[in-house]
Design a protein around this motif. Structure first.
Motif, PDB file in Angstrom:
ATOM      1  N   ARG A  84       0.830  -1.204   0.000  1.00 14.13           N
ATOM      2  CA  ARG A  84       0.000   0.000   0.000  1.00 14.13           C
ATOM      3  C   ARG A  84       0.868   1.259   0.000  1.00 14.13           C
ATOM      4  NH1 ARG A  84      -5.423   1.267   2.710  1.00 14.13           N
ATOM      5  NH2 ARG A  84      -5.358  -0.777   3.692  1.00 14.13           N
ATOM      6  N   ARG A  85       1.985   1.190   0.742  1.00 15.59           N
ATOM      7  CA  ARG A  85       2.884   2.346   0.815  1.00 15.59           C
ATOM      8  C   ARG A  85       3.702   2.530  -0.453  1.00 15.59           C
ATOM      9  NH1 ARG A  85       4.219   0.185   6.047  1.00 15.59           N
ATOM     10  NH2 ARG A  85       6.219  -0.501   5.190  1.00 15.59           N
ATOM     11  N   GLY A  86       3.722   1.536  -1.299  1.00 17.25           N
ATOM     12  CA  GLY A  86       4.524   1.625  -2.517  1.00 17.25           C
ATOM     13  C   GLY A  86       5.916   1.070  -2.369  1.00 17.25           C
ATOM     14  N   ASP A  87       6.181   0.332  -1.273  1.00 17.72           N
ATOM     15  CA  ASP A  87       7.494  -0.282  -1.080  1.00 17.72           C
ATOM     16  C   ASP A  87       7.697  -1.416  -2.083  1.00 17.72           C
ATOM     17  OD1 ASP A  87       7.582   1.426   1.035  1.00 17.72           O
ATOM     18  OD2 ASP A  87       7.392  -0.118   2.587  1.00 17.72           O
ATOM     19  N   GLU A  88       8.936  -1.818  -2.245  1.00 12.44           N
ATOM     20  CA  GLU A  88       9.236  -2.974  -3.071  1.00 12.44           C
ATOM     21  C   GLU A  88       8.539  -4.198  -2.486  1.00 12.44           C
ATOM     22  OE1 GLU A  88      11.041  -5.357  -6.056  1.00 12.44           O
ATOM     23  OE2 GLU A  88      10.854  -3.171  -5.851  1.00 12.44           O
ATOM     24  N   PRO A  89       7.740  -4.915  -3.289  1.00 11.70           N
ATOM     25  CA  PRO A  89       7.022  -6.073  -2.730  1.00 11.70           C
ATOM     26  C   PRO A  89       7.963  -7.185  -2.289  1.00 11.70           C
ATOM     27  CG  PRO A  89       6.770  -5.973  -5.124  1.00 11.70           C
ATOM     28  CD  PRO A  89       7.426  -4.692  -4.706  1.00 11.70           C
ATOM     29  N   ARG A  90       7.540  -7.915  -1.310  1.00  7.26           N
ATOM     30  CA  ARG A  90       8.339  -9.029  -0.807  1.00  7.26           C
ATOM     31  C   ARG A  90       8.536 -10.081  -1.903  1.00  7.26           C
ATOM     32  NH1 ARG A  90       6.719  -9.872   5.582  1.00  7.26           N
ATOM     33  NH2 ARG A  90       6.824  -7.655   6.110  1.00  7.26           N
ATOM     34  N   ARG A  91       9.658 -10.809  -1.763  1.00  6.79           N
ATOM     35  CA  ARG A  91      10.019 -11.803  -2.782  1.00  6.79           C
ATOM     36  C   ARG A  91       9.279 -13.114  -2.530  1.00  6.79           C
ATOM     37  NH1 ARG A  91      16.515 -10.448  -3.087  1.00  6.79           N
ATOM     38  NH2 ARG A  91      16.294  -8.548  -4.338  1.00  6.79           N
ATOM     39  N   HIS A  92       8.004 -13.026  -2.754  1.00  5.28           N
ATOM     40  CA  HIS A  92       7.112 -14.170  -2.567  1.00  5.28           C
ATOM     41  C   HIS A  92       6.153 -14.142  -3.761  1.00  5.28           C
ATOM     42  CE1 HIS A  92       3.695 -16.455  -1.040  1.00  5.28           C
ATOM     43  NE2 HIS A  92       4.471 -16.936  -0.086  1.00  5.28           N
ATOM     44  N   PRO A  93       5.915 -15.277  -4.417  1.00  4.82           N
ATOM     45  CA  PRO A  93       5.134 -15.247  -5.661  1.00  4.82           C
ATOM     46  C   PRO A  93       3.724 -14.706  -5.490  1.00  4.82           C
ATOM     47  CG  PRO A  93       5.514 -17.509  -4.914  1.00  4.82           C
ATOM     48  CD  PRO A  93       6.406 -16.638  -4.101  1.00  4.82           C
ATOM     49  N   VAL A  94       3.093 -14.992  -4.345  1.00  4.99           N
ATOM     50  CA  VAL A  94       1.737 -14.481  -4.141  1.00  4.99           C
ATOM     51  C   VAL A  94       1.762 -12.974  -3.932  1.00  4.99           C
ATOM     52  CG1 VAL A  94      -0.275 -14.563  -2.643  1.00  4.99           C
ATOM     53  CG2 VAL A  94       0.912 -16.679  -3.243  1.00  4.99           C
ATOM     54  N   VAL A  95       2.706 -12.493  -3.146  1.00  7.81           N
ATOM     55  CA  VAL A  95       2.827 -11.049  -2.926  1.00  7.81           C
ATOM     56  C   VAL A  95       3.104 -10.342  -4.244  1.00  7.81           C
ATOM     57  CG1 VAL A  95       4.128  -9.241  -1.752  1.00  7.81           C
ATOM     58  CG2 VAL A  95       3.598 -11.367  -0.552  1.00  7.81           C
ATOM     59  N   ARG A  96       4.008 -10.878  -5.041  1.00  7.54           N
ATOM     60  CA  ARG A  96       4.319 -10.255  -6.329  1.00  7.54           C
ATOM     61  C   ARG A  96       3.095 -10.223  -7.244  1.00  7.54           C
ATOM     62  NH1 ARG A  96       9.934  -9.622  -7.463  1.00  7.54           N
ATOM     63  NH2 ARG A  96      10.891  -9.197  -5.446  1.00  7.54           N
ATOM     64  N   SER A  97       2.289 -11.278  -7.186  1.00  6.29           N
ATOM     65  CA  SER A  97       1.076 -11.314  -7.993  1.00  6.29           C
ATOM     66  C   SER A  97       0.116 -10.209  -7.577  1.00  6.29           C
ATOM     67  CB  SER A  97       0.400 -12.679  -7.862  1.00  6.29           C
ATOM     68  OG  SER A  97      -0.839 -12.686  -8.522  1.00  6.29           O
ATOM     69  N   LEU A  98      -0.114 -10.067  -6.287  1.00  5.85           N
ATOM     70  CA  LEU A  98      -1.008  -9.019  -5.805  1.00  5.85           C
ATOM     71  C   LEU A  98      -0.469  -7.624  -6.131  1.00  5.85           C
ATOM     72  CD1 LEU A  98      -1.926 -10.443  -2.278  1.00  5.85           C
ATOM     73  CD2 LEU A  98      -3.247 -10.641  -4.395  1.00  5.85           C
ATOM     74  N   ALA A  99       0.839  -7.473  -6.024  1.00  4.90           N
ATOM     75  CA  ALA A  99       1.455  -6.167  -6.271  1.00  4.90           C
ATOM     76  C   ALA A  99       1.327  -5.730  -7.721  1.00  4.90           C
ATOM     77  CB  ALA A  99       2.930  -6.200  -5.873  1.00  4.90           C
ATOM     78  N   ALA A 100       1.050  -6.671  -8.616  1.00  2.00           N
ATOM     79  CA  ALA A 100       0.922  -6.339 -10.033  1.00  2.00           C
ATOM     80  C   ALA A 100      -0.370  -5.584 -10.342  1.00  2.00           C
ATOM     81  CB  ALA A 100       0.994  -7.618 -10.873  1.00  2.00           C
ATOM     82  N   TRP A 101      -1.372  -5.663  -9.442  1.00  2.00           N
ATOM     83  CA  TRP A 101      -2.639  -4.991  -9.762  1.00  2.00           C
ATOM     84  C   TRP A 101      -3.285  -4.257  -8.578  1.00  2.00           C
ATOM     85  CZ3 TRP A 101      -7.041  -6.394  -7.099  1.00  2.00           C
ATOM     86  CH2 TRP A 101      -7.011  -7.637  -6.440  1.00  2.00           C
ATOM     87  N   MET A 102      -2.996  -4.652  -7.342  1.00  2.00           N
ATOM     88  CA  MET A 102      -3.708  -4.048  -6.221  1.00  2.00           C
ATOM     89  C   MET A 102      -3.469  -2.550  -6.054  1.00  2.00           C
ATOM     90  SD  MET A 102      -3.940  -6.877  -3.140  1.00  2.00           S
ATOM     91  CE  MET A 102      -4.692  -5.691  -2.037  1.00  2.00           C
ATOM     92  N   PRO A 103      -2.237  -2.038  -6.212  1.00  2.00           N
ATOM     93  CA  PRO A 103      -2.072  -0.585  -6.069  1.00  2.00           C
ATOM     94  C   PRO A 103      -2.945   0.211  -7.026  1.00  2.00           C
ATOM     95  CG  PRO A 103       0.051  -1.683  -5.948  1.00  2.00           C
ATOM     96  CD  PRO A 103      -0.938  -2.728  -6.360  1.00  2.00           C
ATOM     97  N   ALA A 104      -3.096  -0.289  -8.253  1.00  2.00           N
ATOM     98  CA  ALA A 104      -3.937   0.409  -9.224  1.00  2.00           C
ATOM     99  C   ALA A 104      -5.416   0.306  -8.876  1.00  2.00           C
ATOM    100  CB  ALA A 104      -3.702  -0.153 -10.630  1.00  2.00           C
ATOM    101  N   ALA A 105      -5.801  -0.733  -8.132  1.00  2.00           N
ATOM    102  CA  ALA A 105      -7.205  -0.924  -7.744  1.00  2.00           C
ATOM    103  C   ALA A 105      -7.621   0.025  -6.628  1.00  2.00           C
ATOM    104  CB  ALA A 105      -7.454  -2.365  -7.339  1.00  2.00           C
ATOM    105  N   GLY A 106      -6.644   0.619  -5.940  1.00  2.00           N
ATOM    106  CA  GLY A 106      -6.949   1.628  -4.941  1.00  2.00           C
ATOM    107  C   GLY A 106      -7.092   1.100  -3.525  1.00  2.00           C
TER     108      GLY A 106
END
Length: 297
Positions: free
Chosen positions: A89-111
């Motif tokens: 949410r803060r815009g930090d580099e996402p954790r190196r975990h495949p699920v986290v990376r997947s969420l980070a690909a679209w959740m920030p844009a979703a608001g």
């Protein structure tokens, strides 16, 4: 820490875009949550990978109780996911975990709404670490909304759907699916020494001591409890199906509706005898129901 307590490490450079990691998530869903894997596979290609990652996230938090040896470790595991979401949410580099990376690909844009729903889902899973039943039907409904409904609504946001009507349908459909799942899971919970049916509902049907009487001395009373919960789920399902003019992008995330309908029909056909094998429709019937809803509805 690249992995929550109680789970396996995906490796320091893991990302959902790696075919191997995607295959791992699919394999985990196939073993532990095939319903939501099928829903993801029926989604359009552009949405499919997002739903796989989202449903893998749900599996990670939903299976917390089964993956840890004591409640404190479960709390630590859930906090890992809260921290991962807060960093995202803060815009930090996402954790190196495949699920986290997947969420980070679209959740920030979703608001903000996406993060709020995901955090509510994680927080609600603390309830799974307790053995006590829900005190009231209202408590059970709130849990169903925070977990099952929120997951469907996150699927809508992953598809870019923000219309209120679609989210209202998701709220009702998620509750219906969760209640159907609770009914089917009564024997599983009983084997763990847990009674998850609401205390006020049990009391209305004359079951004062659930651990002693449910399913043993009072099978008729148990069936009356299950019938009332099924009626609640059916009303929710009717509400979800009554919503018209949904955007095309909402179809795949709302495929939870035909699965809930299928489970409730099987329960009624078996007269709520949870030992009856036919309450499990099998994968072929589930896939057929999803195919009809996706392409013929």
């Amino acid at each position: 820490m690249s992995e929550p307590p109680g789970g396996k490490s995906p490796g320091p450079e893991a990302a959902i875009t790696d075919d191997a990691n995607l295959d791992d998530l699919i394999a985990d869903l196939r073993r532990q949550d095939p319903d939501r894997l099928y829903i993801a596979l029926f989604a359009p290609p552009a949405l499919r990978e997002r739903l796989i990652g989202l449903h893998a996230f749900n599996l990670e938090v939903a299976a917390t109780r089964e993956r840890v040896s004591e409640p404190m470790l479960g709390q630590i595991r859930l906090q890992w996911w809260r921290d991962a979401l807060d960093e995202m949410r803060r815009g930090d580099e996402p954790r190196r975990h495949p699920v986290v990376r997947s969420l980070a690909a679209w959740m920030p844009a979703a608001g903000e709404a996406a993060f709020d729903l995901a955090l509510e889902l994680v927080n609600a899973r603390e309830r799974d670490l307790e053995d006590a039943p829900f005190a009231t039907v209202k408590d059970l409904g709130a849990y169903a909304e925070a977990t099952s409904s929120n997951l469907v609504r996150l699927g809508l946001l992953a598809a870019g759907v923000t219309e209120t009507a679609a989210h209202d349908a998701a709220q009702a459909a998620g509750r219906a699916y969760a209640l159907a799942g609770l009914l089917r899971a009564v024997p599983f919970h009983g084997a763990q020494g847990r009674i998850m049916l609401p205390g006020d509902l049990l009391g209305r049907h004359g079951i004062a001591d659930a651990r002693q009487s449910i399913g043993r001395r009072d099978p008729g009373k148990l069936k009356s409890v299950l019938t009332e919960l099924a009626e609640m789920a059916e009303r929710d399902l009717m509400s979800a199906r009554a919503v018209r003019s949904l955007p095309k992008a909402a179809r795949a995330p709302l495929l939870i509706r035909p699965l809930a309908r299928l489970y409730l029909k099987r329960l009624r056909r078996a007269r709520f005898d949870l030992s009856e094998p036919r309450i499990d429709p099998g994968n072929a019937a589930k896939i057929a129901a999803l195919w009809r809803a996706r392409f013929l509805a």
